[in-house]
Write an enzyme that holds these catalytic residues in place. Structure first.
Site: not given
Ligand SMILES: Cc1cc2nc3c(=O)[nH]c(=O)nc-3n(C[C@H](O)[C@H](O)[C@H](O)COP(=O)(O)O)c2cc1C
Length: 400
Positions: A149, A153, A216, A218-219, A256, A287
């Protein structure tokens, strides 16, 4: 010519989507009893494959709505006492939780608890609403039992999610359960630390625990906050914000982390958190990974984003083991990554996790996977002579 082709492709996709929705609607209508009563086989062989006719994001939305309206199998029987456990001052009826990212906006908490999860983590939530990355941004790697994915966010933002949390808690007869809130930051935020501090202030009073998600993939720049100096600054401000809350019970704060940290990164993170023992209450490990194991079969393996599910399993367990050792078992860990069976959960517990979470296995197995994992975990604990989950935490390290 190209217009016609585009239009044809588009309407075919739309047709397939509608067909998928109709089939699922039909399946639900004709099999309402099974949907609610929740046979493992029925979900794995009938319902989840029909859901997979939809693209992954549409199926995700559908699943959240199904949980919101309680079109899910409920667990009626209580969990066995051997599965109950107390971690960072909170009582859990069982150690199997739902990981962040499924119910990003806190729409379906009660339905998810009813499935039998011991706890549910809402989020990641960003201060301002933001759309996330453009679709497509979720991919099923079916051959690998995995997901990639790059949602980035997508969040309705603090205000909307907070309102739901307040309503959920105040509703008479609301189902009780442990609910955590996972905090993220806005993509274009001028003050990343400020975003987390704001999250603590907003959600401190309505959460059983809070998660500082700095992992994460993706940021842009987010994972750099796991570096020693930035993490120290971030955690000091987050802890100060928590300690300033005017509450009888201040929420535990967990960090996390990614499974892709180097040995030096892990040592740094362990040192930063151990120095704040009693202020930082735990880790969530891990993650999704940006690595791509050579074993991956699916064509989607080339997609950008975080990989979760079976191929993450060992990497996450190894990271749990490393962090447990580096922190001398003093910092509670929630273990997550590729859990789909009782044995997977047990392996993470033995490596040092006090609680576990899952997400990808829910996509492939549906809600019955939760009762399956709990049943198998109970049997494994008993077979090894443990009368509680807590007794098994970190036993791998004691044996060596
Ligand atoms: C579609 C998807 C979205 C996710 N979104 C988030 C998120 O918003 N915040 C977060 O901390 N983790 C997020 N995660 C990561 C999961 O919480 C979990 O750490 C990871 O998927 C590993 O567990 P699993 O192998 O059981 O899926 C997401 C995972 C998936 C598959």
């Amino acid at each position: 010519m190209s217009t016609i082709k585009t239009r044809t492709t588009f309407s075919f996709a739309k047709y397939m989507k509608e067909l998928g929705i109709m089939m699922i609607g039909g399946t639900l209508a004709f099999t309402g009893f099974e949907t609610i009563s929740g046979g493992e086989k029925f979900y794995k062989e009938v319902l989840m494959p029909s859901l997979q006719m939809l693209d992954a994001e549409t199926a995700h939305r559908f699943a959240v709505k199904a949980a919101k309206y309680k079109m899910v199998p409920r667990q009626w029987t209580p969990d066995p006492p051997s599965l109950s456990t107390t971690v960072f001052g909170r009582k859990f009826k069982n150690p199997v939780g739902l990981a962040a990212g499924f119910d990003k906006d806190g729409e379906a908490v009660e339905g998810l608890l009813a499935i039998g999860f011991g706890f549910v983590e809402v989020g990641s939530v960003t201060p301002q609403p933001q759309p996330g990355n453009p679709p497509p941004r979720v991919f099923r790697l079916r051959e690998d039992n995995a997901i990639i994915n790059r949602y980035g966010f997508n969040s309705e933002g603090h205000a909307a999610v907070l309102q739901r949390r307040v309503q959920d808690r105040e509703r008479p007869g609301a189902m009780k359960g442990v609910v955590g809130v996972n905090l993220g930051k806005n993509k274009e935020s001028p003050s990343p630390i400020g975003d987390y501090v704001e999250g603590v202030k907003q959600f401190g009073g309505v959460s059983d625990y809070l998660v500082v998600n700095v992992s994460s993939p993706n940021t842009p720049g987010l994972r750099d906050m796991q570096g020693r100096e930035r993490l120290e600054k971030l955690l000091d401000q987050v802890v100060a914000a928590r300690d300033n809350l005017k509450l009888d019970q201040k929420p535990p704060i967990l960090v996390k982390i990614a499974p892709d940290l180097t040995q030096k990164d892990k040592e740094d993170v362990a040192a930063v958190v151990t120095k704040r023992e009693g202020f930082i209450d735990g880790f969530i490990i891990s993650n999704t990974t940006i690595s791509r194991p050579s074993s991956l079969q699916s064509d989607h393996k080339v997609e950008t984003g975080g990989l979760s599910g079976a191929p993450l399993r060992t990497l996450a367990t190894d990271t749990i083991s490393d962090m447990y050792r580096l922190t001398k078992g003093k910092i509670p860990i929630i273990g997550v990554g590729g859990i789909a069976s009782g044995q997977d959960a047990y392996n993470k517990i033995k490596a040092g996790a006090s609680l576990v979470q899952l997400y990808s296995a829910l996509i492939y197995g549906g809600p019955p996977v939760v009762s399956k994992i709990k049943r198998e975990l109970g049997q494994l604990l008993e077979a090894d002579g443990f009368s509680s989950v807590a007794e098994a935490v970190g036993v791998d390290h004691k044996a060596t």
